[in-house]
Design an enzyme around this catalytic site. Sequence first.
Site, PDB file in Angstrom:
ATOM      1  N   LYS A 131      62.635  35.830  76.579  1.00 13.96           N
ATOM      2  CA  LYS A 131      62.564  37.042  77.405  1.00 13.96           C
ATOM      3  C   LYS A 131      62.474  38.314  76.554  1.00 13.96           C
ATOM      4  O   LYS A 131      61.921  39.320  76.982  1.00 13.96           O
ATOM      5  CB  LYS A 131      63.784  37.126  78.328  1.00 13.96           C
ATOM      6  CG  LYS A 131      63.926  35.939  79.292  1.00 13.96           C
ATOM      7  CD  LYS A 131      62.907  35.975  80.401  1.00 13.96           C
ATOM      8  CE  LYS A 131      63.068  34.809  81.378  1.00 13.96           C
ATOM      9  NZ  LYS A 131      61.977  34.735  82.355  1.00 13.96           N
TER      10      LYS A 131
ATOM     11  N   GLU B 233      65.098  42.624  87.463  1.00 11.31           N
ATOM     12  CA  GLU B 233      65.789  41.531  88.137  1.00 11.31           C
ATOM     13  C   GLU B 233      66.211  40.534  87.064  1.00 11.31           C
ATOM     14  O   GLU B 233      65.656  40.532  85.964  1.00 11.31           O
ATOM     15  CB  GLU B 233      64.830  40.854  89.118  1.00 11.31           C
ATOM     16  CG  GLU B 233      63.935  39.740  88.524  1.00 11.31           C
ATOM     17  CD  GLU B 233      62.937  40.220  87.485  1.00 11.31           C
ATOM     18  OE1 GLU B 233      62.689  41.438  87.409  1.00 11.31           O
ATOM     19  OE2 GLU B 233      62.408  39.377  86.731  1.00 11.31           O
TER      20      GLU B 233
ATOM     21  N   SER C  99      62.766  27.283  75.350  1.00 13.46           N
ATOM     22  CA  SER C  99      62.661  28.702  75.700  1.00 13.46           C
ATOM     23  C   SER C  99      63.942  29.507  75.481  1.00 13.46           C
ATOM     24  O   SER C  99      63.891  30.718  75.321  1.00 13.46           O
ATOM     25  CB  SER C  99      62.200  28.840  77.153  1.00 13.46           C
ATOM     26  OG  SER C  99      63.063  28.118  78.014  1.00 13.46           O
TER      27      SER C  99
HETATM   28  C1  LIG Z   1      65.755  30.281  78.757  1.00 11.81           C
HETATM   29  C2  LIG Z   1      64.873  30.469  79.930  1.00 11.81           C
HETATM   30  N1  LIG Z   1      63.790  29.687  80.050  1.00 11.81           N
HETATM   31  C3  LIG Z   1      62.959  29.792  81.111  1.00 11.81           C
HETATM   32  C4  LIG Z   1      63.201  30.691  82.122  1.00 11.81           C
HETATM   33  C5  LIG Z   1      62.276  30.696  83.291  1.00 11.81           C
HETATM   34  O1  LIG Z   1      61.422  31.803  83.349  1.00 11.81           O
HETATM   35  P1  LIG Z   1      59.887  31.685  82.971  1.00 11.81           P
HETATM   36  O2  LIG Z   1      59.299  30.619  83.815  1.00 11.81           O
HETATM   37  O3  LIG Z   1      59.365  33.028  83.287  1.00 11.81           O
HETATM   38  O4  LIG Z   1      59.787  31.364  81.537  1.00 11.81           O
HETATM   39  C6  LIG Z   1      64.313  31.541  82.033  1.00 11.81           C
HETATM   40  C7  LIG Z   1      64.573  32.532  83.088  1.00 11.81           C
HETATM   41  O5  LIG Z   1      65.571  33.105  83.245  1.00 11.81           O
HETATM   42  C8  LIG Z   1      65.161  31.418  80.914  1.00 11.81           C
HETATM   43  O6  LIG Z   1      66.242  32.186  80.788  1.00 11.81           O
END
Ligand SMILES: Cc1ncc(COP(=O)(O)O)c(C=O)c1O
Lengths: 389, 274
Positions: A85, A107, A374
Amino acid sequence: MISTGLFGKYGGVYAPETLMPALEELETAFLRLSQDAEFLTRYTGLLQTYAGRPTPVYHAANLSKIAGARIYLKREDLLHGGAHKTNNALGQGLLASMLGKRRLIAETGAGQHGVATAMAGALLGMETEIFMGELDMERQHSNVLRMQLMGAKVHAVKSGGRALKDAINAALREWISSVRDTHYLLGTAAGPHPFPTMVKFFQKIIGEEARFQIIEQTGSLPDYIVACVGGGSNAIGMFTAFLEDQSVELIGVEPAGKGLETLQHGATLIKGSLGCLHGMISKVLQTSDGQILDAHSISAGLDYPSVGPEHAYLQESGRASYEAITDEEAVEAYKQVARLEGIIPALESSHAVAHAMKLAAGKGSNSRILINLSGRGDKDLEQVLKYVG
Amino acid sequence: MSARYNKSFNRLKESGQKAFIPFTLLGFPDRAQCLESVRVMIESGATALELGIAFSDPLADGPVIQQAATRVISSGFTVSDAFELLAEIRALDSDIPIGLLVYYNTVLSRGGEEFFRLAGTAGADGVLIVDLPPEAYLETATICRKFGLASIFIISPLTTEERFKAICNYASGFLYAVSRLGVTGTEDRHDEQLASLIVRARQCSNLPVCVGFGISSPAQAEKMFHAGADGVITGSRIIEILQDHNSRNCHGLATFLTEMIATAKFFPVASCCQ
Ligand SMILES: Cc1ncc(COP(=O)(O)O)c(C=O)c1O
């Protein structure tokens, strides 16, 4: 608007007139600054010296041993803030400050985007307010405290299912009232144009780095790429650099919650239908009357009844495919990665790992799977312990 | 048909009066009381009606209308019920213009052709699709014309000249000007650029300009008329009244409407700054 923001029939701008001038201003600024040498120098400078880019690609040898195939992790969990993020929050934050806005609103679901926005606000000296579903404030409490420590005000959203969808509604409503001096720093590759395109622009560095790194380490491209999909920002950030590499299979993983046969999931691409929510045409979970349903996932960041429009397009065109993983499978993967690799993945990312492990079974050790890890999972510890009971 | 709008606004213009357009949600607080409240609106002398179809995620609405929409949806009142009720309302009065206020997903989930056919058949004269801007309006414009429905658009103090052109290209019935940036609600805080918004609207269109959002008292209506508005729209205040008077007694509503309508009728046009 200068462009339509369409991905096939998905995307576009479906917003009240009160927001349209702000979206036009944002599109113009984005188109200009994304080519502006000074902006890009400041942005990449921050990514490197403040946020810690590049993040490594790691060959997870222990996971690979039991998986069958060779598993590689793109370590976005090591990025400052603890998730991908930060890439987007720094980019949009910088853009907003160059536009002369004095305040950021956002948000958040898992709280990672709220944390990233609070960081950007502190760094750039901008007032920051975060909208978060009351349910998510409970299950991601440590992130609420982090946001507050960095000076952000956190508003509890009590409408609807008190989760990510409702937080986006609240943030959009607040933006309608304050567009003159406020930037809405949307955290995923969804919402009205230019957000899906802009968020992708700031996240595509994940795939650009990973493509270079995996070729450097293994001499070739991976066979599969796996990323979790909430709104779709980490997945589109990972996929974009590989779109032209036809040999690479792209797989997004949605939350199956308590099972796809129940109504308690967030698998919008697999179970949803065409609809309009939050300013875009995409797939949504809805009733036959077009009322939006609440999603469910143990993972607050994936608990969303729509999805970024480019994923709907990639699914339709066949370039990417989408699978789903249940709460139970995700928790299992969370524990497995911790035990075998000494890495605690976010529950969101654990969905990607769980699917990759299934995919790997029987593939053989020549097969290579690159997972976008992620984010890190410290925030989920209490939640997982409660689930395991 | 948009002809009803033209007729009503022309009549007002000739007699030097302003328009008052009450808003409520179809099915609020329930089907019978909604019908009764609309009867009161018509009998009190409303110029036109603005009727909303409840949507789960109404992002241009404040808490009052959000909660009302949630209540309508959870009572099991469907979009088909809304069309049936609309037909009953039309049967009460064959002249009053009726506008539907909807979110785009409600239209999409039926398909535009089917949705607007049903709306026209039930007796609507116009539609305002809150989250469908002129950029994406082309197909909808054709279908609305086919079913004789006026396309009502929102204009805001931030609407640029370019956008005005795009909006006026499609708009009919009247222009819905928002009194301030923000969502619907009873909060009184109109934008200092409202008067200039109305002037700019006049430059691009001959349509009447009615102001809504936060108009909840005769005094506020009068301010809007002074700023040059041809009419006002009141929503959240009406929903609040209907919430409080959940008996079948619509007395509170009638009192409020009578005051608002008197303000619109007897506003001295000569003192208007247009
Ligand atoms: C670590 C992590 N991965 C994935 C996501 C999912 O979001 P996105 O599909 O936009 O990557 C989030 C959302 O809060 C997150 O904190």
